[in-house]
Design an enzyme around this catalytic site. Structure first.
Site, short mmCIF file in Angstrom:
data_model
loop_
_atom_site.label_atom_id
_atom_site.label_comp_id
_atom_site.label_asym_id
_atom_site.label_seq_id
_atom_site.Cartn_x
_atom_site.Cartn_y
_atom_site.Cartn_z
N SER A 1 -8.91 -0.15 6.66
CA SER A 1 -8.99 -1.07 7.92
C SER A 1 -7.40 -1.51 8.40
CB SER A 1 -9.54 -2.68 7.38
OG SER A 1 -8.43 -3.19 6.35
N ASP B 1 -17.16 -10.27 -4.19
CA ASP B 1 -17.85 -9.32 -5.05
C ASP B 1 -17.09 -9.09 -6.36
OD1 ASP B 1 -15.96 -8.34 -2.91
OD2 ASP B 1 -15.95 -6.58 -4.24
N GLY C 1 -16.16 -13.08 0.52
CA GLY C 1 -16.33 -11.46 -0.19
C GLY C 1 -15.99 -11.67 -1.68
N GLU D 1 -9.79 -13.57 -4.10
CA GLU D 1 -10.64 -13.15 -2.95
C GLU D 1 -10.81 -14.18 -1.86
OE1 GLU D 1 -13.82 -9.87 -4.81
OE2 GLU D 1 -13.95 -11.89 -5.69
N SER E 1 0.96 -9.60 -0.43
CA SER E 1 0.48 -8.22 -0.68
C SER E 1 1.12 -7.52 0.90
CB SER E 1 -0.64 -7.83 -0.64
OG SER E 1 -1.74 -8.75 0.18
N LYS F 1 0.76 -1.18 -0.09
CA LYS F 1 0.06 0.07 -0.17
C LYS F 1 0.91 1.29 0.17
CE LYS F 1 -4.56 -1.47 0.38
NZ LYS F 1 -5.62 -1.01 -0.54
#
Length: 329
Positions: A88, A220, A218, A214, A314, A63
């Site tokens: 989060s 999506d 979740g 995923e 990640s 990130k």
């Protein structure tokens, strides 16, 4: 960047050129993380695996790349008014540190149940923290209100062109370091990392198949690709706290549609087993979200026999108490 419309607004979809621009902005600031290998992992998958260890990035996650790039791209007047983000944990830490390094005030909206390690680190980097209940309150609305009140720039964790471009530098480095890949497998929460990685991979290796992974609870992104539109779901419950988004980003969805071959899911049990594998065999601390891509490959969910496969780990931000419970369970 190409203009697209989504959710009632004009969008600027980043391109590979934006990934290259991001690389120039973060060079010498973000770490060029190592690419690790394991004969045990190769044998288990029947493939040659290359793990991009973003667990060793600043703030312990990829990130930082997108956060630093997004703040560096702001005009001077917006930098003076500061930045607002919601996260989060990993994006929160990344914005806090990137803002501190560039002398920009930062306010972070974080869920009350965010891991204690991530809350403490974000506060330690000098950011103001505002807590909310992820199951009853809207973090986007809270953040929008703060940004309007202060005249600050809102930098969401994944639905932002400069964030997406910055995240793509991880895959860019991976390919530069190890050469050709048949497949690239990437964790998927909101889609910033997957979108940026797909931009880099398909520009440098047009034949490379890109997959997102995923948590089962979740999916999506998987459903959105199947339906051809961004699908919103209730807040999922999974140990992959960095992938509990309710929808993929509107800036990255067109990239996923165009450049991602497929999206698969893994269970929490498979994430825990993969955490154990990294701890025992590769001496790495990888958080549950960071294990998503590796879990899919090591459990045969994505067939990759005989292939050269890049896997992005990640992040590694898991508190010691939780880590002990996961490994002991």
């Amino acid at each position: 960047m190409n203009d697209r419309s989504g959710q009632g607004r004009s969008l600027h979809i980043p391109s590979f050129d934006d990934v290259l621009t991001a690389r120039a902005r973060i060079e010498g600031v973000a770490r060029r993380t190592p690419v690790l290998t394991s004969r045990t992992a190769d044998t288990r998958a029947g493939a040659t695996l290359f793990f991009k260890a973003e667990t060793l990035q600043r703030v312990g996650a990829f990130k930082f790349r997108g956060a630093y790039n997004a703040i560096a791209a702001l005009p001077p007047e917006q930098r003076r008014n500061g930045v607002v983000a919601f996260s989060s944990g990993n994006h929160a830490q990344a914005i806090a540190l990137a803002a501190q390094m560039q002398g920009v005030p930062a306010t972070i909206v974080m869920p009350q149940d965010a891991p204690a390690l991530k809350l403490a680190a974000t506060k330690g980097y000098g950011a103001e923290i505002i807590l909310y209940d992820r199951y009853t309150e809207d973090r986007q609305a809270i953040s929008d209100g703060i940004a309007r009140e202060r005249g600050a720039a809102l930098i969401p964790p994944y639905d932002h062109p400069e964030v997406i471009a910055g995240q793509g530098t991880a895959a860019l480095e991976l390919i530069e370091d190890i050469g050709s890949l048949d497949m690239l497998v990437v964790p998927l929460g909101g889609g910033g990392l997957l979108g940026g990685s797909a931009l880099a991979a398909k520009a440098l290796l047009p034949g490379c198949a890109v997959y997102g992974v995923e948590p089962e609870a979740g999916n999506d992104g998987q459903q959105s690709l199947q339906r051809g539109e961004v699908l919103h779901i209730p807040v999922p419950k999974s140990i992959a706290d960095g992938a509990l988004s309710t929808h993929v980003g509107y800036h990255n969805f067109p990239i996923l549609q165009d450049k991602v071959k497929g999206i698969v899911t893994v269970s929490d049990a498979q994430l825990v087993e993969t955490m154990r594998f990294f701890a025992e065999r590769m001496k790495l601390v990888v958080e549950p979200t960071g294990c998503l891509a590796a879990a899919a490959v090591l459990n045969g969910i994505i067939p990759c026999a005989g292939k050269r496969v890049g896997i992005i780990l990640s992040g590694g931000n898991v508190d010691l108490k939780s880590l002990g419970a996961f490994l002991a369970g």
